[in-house]
Design an enzyme around this catalytic site. Sequence first.
Site, PDB file in Angstrom:
ATOM      1  N   ASN A   1     -16.423  44.133  -7.485  1.00  0.00           N
ATOM      2  CA  ASN A   1     -16.940  45.188  -6.940  1.00  0.00           C
ATOM      3  C   ASN A   1     -18.041  44.676  -5.984  1.00  0.00           C
ATOM      4  O   ASN A   1     -19.040  44.091  -6.209  1.00  0.00           O
ATOM      5  CB  ASN A   1     -17.835  46.160  -7.906  1.00  0.00           C
ATOM      6  CG  ASN A   1     -18.379  47.256  -7.518  1.00  0.00           C
ATOM      7  OD1 ASN A   1     -18.661  47.215  -6.039  1.00  0.00           O
ATOM      8  ND2 ASN A   1     -18.972  48.176  -8.249  1.00  0.00           N
TER       9      ASN A   1
ATOM     10  N   CYS B   1     -22.766  52.085  -2.947  1.00  0.00           N
ATOM     11  CA  CYS B   1     -21.199  51.672  -2.762  1.00  0.00           C
ATOM     12  C   CYS B   1     -20.794  52.558  -1.783  1.00  0.00           C
ATOM     13  O   CYS B   1     -19.460  52.247  -1.135  1.00  0.00           O
ATOM     14  CB  CYS B   1     -20.413  51.647  -3.989  1.00  0.00           C
ATOM     15  SG  CYS B   1     -21.132  50.589  -5.282  1.00  0.00           S
TER      16      CYS B   1
ATOM     17  N   HIS C   1     -13.089  52.917  -3.380  1.00  0.00           N
ATOM     18  CA  HIS C   1     -14.080  51.823  -3.628  1.00  0.00           C
ATOM     19  C   HIS C   1     -13.615  50.898  -4.705  1.00  0.00           C
ATOM     20  O   HIS C   1     -13.129  51.479  -5.810  1.00  0.00           O
ATOM     21  CB  HIS C   1     -15.287  52.426  -3.888  1.00  0.00           C
ATOM     22  CG  HIS C   1     -16.484  51.543  -4.440  1.00  0.00           C
ATOM     23  ND1 HIS C   1     -16.741  50.395  -3.790  1.00  0.00           N
ATOM     24  CD2 HIS C   1     -17.086  51.577  -5.464  1.00  0.00           C
ATOM     25  CE1 HIS C   1     -17.607  49.502  -4.590  1.00  0.00           C
ATOM     26  NE2 HIS C   1     -17.745  50.479  -5.677  1.00  0.00           N
TER      27      HIS C   1
END
Length: 313
Positions: free
Chosen positions: A265, A110, A235
């Site tokens: 996500n 990520c 994030h």
Amino acid sequence: MSFRILGTGSSVPKKIVTNDDLCKIVDTSDEWITSRTGIKARYITEEETPLSLSYEAATKALKDAKVDAKDLDLIICATLSAEYQSPSLACLVQKELGAVCPAVDINAACTGFIYALDMADSYFKSGKCKKVLVVAFDALSKFVNWKDRSTCVLFGDGCGAVVLGEGKGLLHSQVHAQGDMSSLLIGDLGDGKPYIHMIGKEIYKFAVSTGSTEIPDAIEKAGLKQSDVDHVILHQANRRIMEAVAERLEIEKDKFAINIEEYGNTCSASIPLTLDKMNRNNLLKDGQIIVMTAFGGGLTSGTCVIEWNKGEK
Ligand code: ACO
């Protein structure tokens, strides 16, 4: 001289999977998913490929930047879900765009987009590059165990891209890693498939402590105060993580960009997807300060502090 962002682009698959759709395949509820994560829906890849989504985001970013693909000096793709082991996704994008520059994939889960910007910074500073394309593509649906309700509700697919040119937009960047495979691992642990294995609570704690320590540290290293910041793009892993980080900082909550309800996500794509949406909605003004922070598998983390000066001549 480092870089400034000249243009942004993004793409998502056509298929939308809502929380109610997931209730038909696992024992969950819209109420549980919304209250624990803030996610309402996510885009899931069907006929799209890593290349088709990356090419779409890249061409939009090049158009926004008014840059010809032939003028690119480097393409970096941040991804852990490329189609092939080789050629890299970056090489496929390079060919499709008709670019003639070096191209490479990086995997920092990520945090991939932040790592890519940090790498690009070095290429600009060394004088090797004047124009760089960064593409962050991920489709974690490929690794989701659709029988595991604790992970399958969290992830979505997407791609974000930026075109960078020489400039003074990057004020500070930092990246970190602390090798650990106990709390988050994507791989085959005997299931016959490379599934996502995650201890959610551990990652949650890592994310909150990373966000609340890295953000003030990076702002200070950029020579700024928290009150100078106009936007924080954290994030997009969980709305509660973003709220917990915001509570620990001296930055107003409404400066935190949140789009997790629509995308879930999307791993490395989450920050550039959000940035592109803000750019296209004219939320970003020249001179504004943006802090971008990511955390994820590795474990990795990183922060960039940039001044938005896309309109500068
Ligand atoms: N629906 C209903 N119940 C569920 C679901 C679901 N989808 N998933 C788990 N539960 C249950 C659990 O079984 C547990 O039940 P029990 O108490 O009877 O055992 C209960 O809900 C609570 O589960 P917890 O895991 O304690 O829930 P928590 O509040 O920690 O939330 C979550 C879980 C959302 C995963 C959270 O921990 C989180 O967001 N962690 C961070 C994840 C993350 O950010 N990952 C990013 C990195 S990904 C990458 O880098 C590739």
